[in-house]
Design an enzyme around this catalytic site. Sequence first.
Site, PDB file in Angstrom:
ATOM      1  N   GLU A 254       0.946  -1.179   0.003  1.00  0.00           N
ATOM      2  CA  GLU A 254       0.003  -0.019   0.058  1.00  0.00           C
ATOM      3  C   GLU A 254       0.831   1.185   0.008  1.00  0.00           C
ATOM      4  O   GLU A 254       1.751   1.407   0.998  1.00  0.00           O
ATOM      5  CB  GLU A 254      -0.958   0.081   1.291  1.00  0.00           C
ATOM      6  CG  GLU A 254      -1.947   1.198   1.185  1.00  0.00           C
ATOM      7  CD  GLU A 254      -2.395   1.817   2.357  1.00  0.00           C
ATOM      8  OE1 GLU A 254      -3.468   2.259   2.431  1.00  0.00           O
ATOM      9  OE2 GLU A 254      -1.420   1.602   3.492  1.00  0.00           O
ATOM     10  N   HIS A 321     -11.744  -0.197   2.144  1.00  0.00           N
ATOM     11  CA  HIS A 321     -12.047   0.127   3.239  1.00  0.00           C
ATOM     12  C   HIS A 321     -11.723   1.595   3.723  1.00  0.00           C
ATOM     13  O   HIS A 321     -12.255   2.039   4.762  1.00  0.00           O
ATOM     14  CB  HIS A 321     -11.387  -1.034   4.390  1.00  0.00           C
ATOM     15  CG  HIS A 321     -10.116  -0.809   4.558  1.00  0.00           C
ATOM     16  ND1 HIS A 321      -9.125  -1.111   3.662  1.00  0.00           N
ATOM     17  CD2 HIS A 321      -9.210  -0.162   5.665  1.00  0.00           C
ATOM     18  CE1 HIS A 321      -7.925  -1.036   4.210  1.00  0.00           C
ATOM     19  NE2 HIS A 321      -8.194  -0.326   5.197  1.00  0.00           N
ATOM     20  N   ASP A 322     -10.850   2.031   2.831  1.00  0.00           N
ATOM     21  CA  ASP A 322     -10.404   3.321   3.240  1.00  0.00           C
ATOM     22  C   ASP A 322     -11.245   4.433   2.267  1.00  0.00           C
ATOM     23  O   ASP A 322     -11.109   5.782   2.381  1.00  0.00           O
ATOM     24  CB  ASP A 322      -9.227   3.691   3.161  1.00  0.00           C
ATOM     25  CG  ASP A 322      -8.268   3.133   4.096  1.00  0.00           C
ATOM     26  OD1 ASP A 322      -8.874   2.747   5.221  1.00  0.00           O
ATOM     27  OD2 ASP A 322      -7.174   2.833   3.965  1.00  0.00           O
TER      28      ASP A 322
HETATM   29  C1  NOJ Z   1      -3.850   2.409   5.736  1.00  0.00           C
HETATM   30  C2  NOJ Z   1      -4.822   1.504   6.013  1.00  0.00           C
HETATM   31  O1  NOJ Z   1      -5.634   1.247   4.992  1.00  0.00           O
HETATM   32  C3  NOJ Z   1      -5.795   2.453   7.175  1.00  0.00           C
HETATM   33  O2  NOJ Z   1      -6.950   1.587   7.207  1.00  0.00           O
HETATM   34  C4  NOJ Z   1      -5.042   2.754   8.445  1.00  0.00           C
HETATM   35  O3  NOJ Z   1      -5.960   3.734   9.005  1.00  0.00           O
HETATM   36  C5  NOJ Z   1      -3.754   3.500   7.951  1.00  0.00           C
HETATM   37  N1  NOJ Z   1      -2.989   2.823   6.785  1.00  0.00           N
HETATM   38  C6  NOJ Z   1      -3.015   3.348   9.255  1.00  0.00           C
HETATM   39  O4  NOJ Z   1      -2.554   1.877   9.459  1.00  0.00           O
END
Ligand code: NOJ
Length: 549
Positions: A254, A321-322
Amino acid sequence: MKTNTPLWRRKAVYQVYPRSFKDSNGDGIGDINGIISKLPYLADLGIGIIWLSPCYKSPKMDLGYDISDYLSIDPDYGTMDDFDNLVKEADRLGIKVVMDLVVNHTSDEHPWFVESKKKDSLYRDYYIWRDGKGDNPPNNWTSQFSGPAWDYDPDTKQWYLHLYSKKQPDLNWHNPKVLEEVEKILRFYLDKGVYGFRCDVINQIYKESLEDGKGHAQNGRGVEHYLMKDGNHRILRTLYEDVFSHYDCVVIGETYNVDVPNGIRFLENHELDMFFQFDHVNVDRHPSQIFALPFSAKKFKGILYKWQTSVSWNANYMENHDQPRSVERFGDKGKLYDLSAKALAMLNFTLRGTPFIFEGQEIGMRVYPGFDARKSKDVSCLSIYDIAHKSFHLPNFIAQKIAGLHNRDDSRLPLSWDSGDNAGFSTCRDTWLPVHPNHKDGYNVEDQSKDPESILNFYKKLIRIREGEMSLLEGSFEPLSTKGGLFAYRRRYQDEECLFLLNLTKRGCCLPAYLRHVNGRVLLSTYHDSDPSDMRRLRPYEAILIKLN
Ligand code: NOJ
Ligand code: CA
């Protein structure tokens, strides 16, 4: 079809957000046994890999992205036996499990951090502790969740760094012990048969210097000192040499704000097998992230084409999910909703790379109507609201609007399994987030399974088509020149070739002359009567995948 293509290039990945997938014991929270009970559904859908968002022991302030013990499972989700069972049962059905690896930070309740709060502890150096500048933090960096990136510990009179919430202290990757610990965790899960990791914010882990940053406060000031530094590349390469190269596995990064040169380096140097870029999901966001911009299909196309033509393999996704649900952003919110959901699905599955589906995407789940940002369960939304309202004194409705743009609850609703009570997610009425009311209107797995025209059945076809076509799996990506929201590209492998045409707008659009008479067979279309042999226009959200003769 015989192929040496690794599994992670051949199969679609399905992201399970454990809290929202399926509740097995009636507490309103999804869990591992719930996932196990739905493995046949996933096998039938045709996906080959599950990416499991974190289910490790955690205070869950960031819902699992704040881990307090990497080697145990959080009681909300089950036990390590349940987890082992999940890997075994999934494997029996031909599905691999990829874990989420969160090692930029731990929870502040992790024993390493608890120990590190003692100044003379061996663990002090597992984290980044520094003296302040007078009464101020050591530098001007800001957290990705807004506010300062440092928190003060009155006992030891020093500050610690947290790029996310103050309950997520950053690990110190300059300390070789941290690397050793992480390698132990990786081996622990790989030895259990886990197929790899999706590595959380992995391009930020190495802080090259702690000098002041230059950027704007709301954009994570300081990034130039920790984003994709040489040390970051070195660490990933070491993990590959020490661990990953010894297993049949996949490493997915990511990587916020990744650029092409670093993307190429990640792949060519075997640091990552693929990575998530964020440019296309920021297409409708102002750079300040304070307000939304209108969606431009043309801009979207430009971004996707840029990545398709610059790196050898992409992790293709529309939502996670974000991110808010994708059809509401890039498709049509009105009458053409389902049609545009299918068009986006085809886009995601015909690009070169591994396609990802976020749970619920396959039935066209939508964001919850009218969430109140102040009641969010999402730490980042709450923190943005507080800063906007309390620090900047913005009126409530503006603060709510800004925070609402970042409310990750939107995409985290329980998955709608059927049209019955609690959408079939749980026997408990009080689910951790409400179920979407549209589970009663056909937006649920059961109803869509029975409807041949559903979004779900469309996904099933698409998954199978991609798997059976070498040009879609391994073929080159060749964009054709088109205007506006019209996409046209070829995928070519040896003497096999597919052409994909898509109108990602709600108006009809003219095809250029050279695309009006295409000789080939329609593998899939969002309309039933698409005829590429004689076609002047594409209808709204018409998407056609053609196998060329
Ligand atoms: C990326 C994750 O996808 C997110 O959900 C998270 O809040 C942040 N990184 C911090 O770990
Ligand atoms: Ca449960």
